[in-house]
Write an enzyme that holds these catalytic residues in place. Structure first.
Site, short mmCIF file in Angstrom:
data_model
loop_
_atom_site.label_atom_id
_atom_site.label_comp_id
_atom_site.label_asym_id
_atom_site.label_seq_id
_atom_site.Cartn_x
_atom_site.Cartn_y
_atom_site.Cartn_z
N LYS A 73 -3.97 54.44 52.46
CA LYS A 73 -2.66 55.08 52.35
C LYS A 73 -1.52 54.25 52.56
CE LYS A 73 -0.49 58.95 55.20
NZ LYS A 73 -0.90 59.93 56.19
N SER A 149 0.71 64.36 55.35
CA SER A 149 1.16 63.14 54.59
C SER A 149 0.13 62.37 53.57
CB SER A 149 1.93 62.37 55.24
OG SER A 149 1.25 61.72 56.40
N SER A 173 -1.70 65.46 59.20
CA SER A 173 -1.87 64.91 57.84
C SER A 173 -3.32 64.38 57.34
CB SER A 173 -0.83 63.86 57.97
OG SER A 173 0.62 64.14 58.19
#
Length: 474
Positions: A73, A149, A173
């Protein structure tokens, strides 16, 4: 390798170990799928293909995922020589000089990072739709969100680009994208995966790192590989009794499971999600568990009020570090409206207000933990409705207050367990009428990932999801 996407991470590693396939072949299979699907999904925002190919040709650590392609990520996870934009125009030129501590642990597990995944600006929202990196789309229906996220990671794994990918969770997230994309997503216990020197305590321990995956065993095996104590950690998590991978195949026994669809504001959830929750309750009863309808009994208003100054001040502090690193303040067009609102709010919080809020939050967390004194697991949905369409929660074009209002309705369940530090797991047990995943969330006592892995292994066997395939796949 036509059937590359049919294997989970441990399955691919087994092929490498038996010399049926080489790490280089796996990397090329992953790259081919990124190139095929990413123009639609926008899941991968940095392609480290040359690095991956070079690493695949060299000596790899003899970890449980030796030779398996992996994605990281693009938020607070340093990779040497790779950009770390955190989804923001302001940080678009930031390049990390060396691997972070957890990146090093992933490499030691044997994975080969091939790129970085999409995230909203600084991971603020539960949808991955940012001005800098653009919207990430759901492989089950590209018109809908992949969650946030960690939306890029979830979209990539669900589409079969890689069997699992790094994700992080501060208010949901990991679990929200897992629910949106039909994956396994575990928010681990606070500090189970150490922040090491890179995390600056991640909002007083509320943010954790792990992976999203298609199988329970991949999640367990990766946590075995990365979740060991950090030398000198001031917040070492309680030790585990044994390998989590072994827990996946064990019977959970008869668990006492509380369940509820209560929301912080008292509003009812979507009827389809409510029915999915009811079916999950019946499945648990069928498996012999004692299932009790009851909420947490906590003061949500006080809990969120206490967390707000802590989160705001922490964001301002993190931005101060980034501003120092870049050497200037952001220009007006370099941050999104929601980010500006968050930064300005954080800068107004005094030290006394932040510490007072932390005192309150600590005491309120005791009440959350006390709710587990007579239950083993707490069940709720992950989300209040199926994954909404792209643009419904739009941090770029909507007013910040409206973004918060919509997020509170769509994502009402996940945050309390970030505050309390408990392990909390999303499982892809249900599907909506229009073929979008609906995740169910199982939360255990502090540091009790073992119970979650045993229960998840049982549910994966009794209500398997491996055969489901999204529109965009493989």
């Amino acid at each position: 390798m036509d059937n590359y996407s049919d294997y989970d991470g441990l399955g691919l590693a087994e092929l490498v170990a038996k010399k049926k396939v080489s790490p280089g072949e796996l990397v090329e299979a992953a790259i081919a799928r990124v190139e095929r699907h990413n123009p639609i999904l926008n899941a991968v925002v940095y392609k480290g293909f040359d690095d991956a190919r070079a690493r695949a040709k060299g000596e790899l650590p003899d970890g449980p995922f030796k030779g398996v392609p992996f994605l990281i990520k693009d938020l607070a996870m340093p990779v040497a020589g790779w950009p770390c934009t955190s989804g923001s125009r302001f940080a678009r030129k930031v390049v990390d000089a060396e691997d972070g501590g957890l990146t090093a642990r992933y490499r030691a597990a044997g994975v080969i990072p091939i790129g970085k995944t999409n995230t909203p600006e600084f991971g603020i929202t539960g949808t991955t739709e940012g001005a800098h990196l653009g919207p990430c789309r759901n492989p089950w229906n590209p018109g809908h969100i992949a969650g946030g996220s960690s939306g890029g990671s979830a979209s990539a794994v669900a589409a079969g680009m890689v069997p699992m990918a790094h994700a992080s969770d501060g208010l949901g997230s990991i679990r929200i994208p897992a629910a949106c994309c039909g994956l396994v997503g575990l928010k681990v216990t606070r500090d189970r995966n150490p922040n090491l020197p890179d995390g600056y305590d991640y909002v007083a321990g509320q943010v954790v790192d792990h992976v999203v995956s298609r199988t329970v065993r991949d999640s367990a095996a990766m946590l075995d590989a990365t979740g060991y104590p950090e030398p000198g950690s001031p917040y070492a998590s309680p030790p585990k009794s044994g390998p989590y991978l072994e827990e996946v195949g064990r019977s959970p026994g008869k668990l006492r499971i509380g369940w509820s669809a209560e929301t912080p504001n008292g509003r009812p959830i979507d009827d389809e999600v409510q029915r999915a929750l009811a079916r999950t309750v019946e499945l648990l009863k069928h498996l012999g568990h004692e299932v009790v309808g009851r909420g947490l009994g906590i003061d949500y208003r006080a809990l969120y009020a206490a967390r707000s100054p802590v989160g705001a001040a922490n964001f301002a502090a993190g931005m101060a570090r980034l501003i120092e690193q870049i050497g200037r303040e952001p220009e007006p067009d370099e941050l999104e409206p929601l980010t500006w609102a968050s930064l300005n709010a954080g800068r107004k919080v005094t030290g006394a207000e932040a510490l007072r809020a932390m005192h309150e939050l600590r005491m309120l967390n005791r009440k959350t933990l006390a709710a587990f004194e007579d239950i083993d697991v707490y069940l709720s949905p992950v989300m209040g409705e199926p994954p909404p369409e792209i643009g419904h929660i739009d941090p770029v074009n909507l007013e910040p207050r409206e973004v918060h209002r919509r997020q509170n309705r769509v994502f009402p369940f996940t945050p309390p367990f970030n505050f309390s530090g408990q392990p909390s797991l999303s499982l892809p047990l249900e599907m909506s009428a229009n073929n979008l995943p609906i995740g169910m969330m199982f939360t255990a006592k502090y540091a009790d990932e073992a119970t979650l892995f045993r229960l998840a292994g049982q549910l994966e066997k009794e209500a398997p999801w491996a055969a489901r395939r999204p529109q965009i796949w493989g």
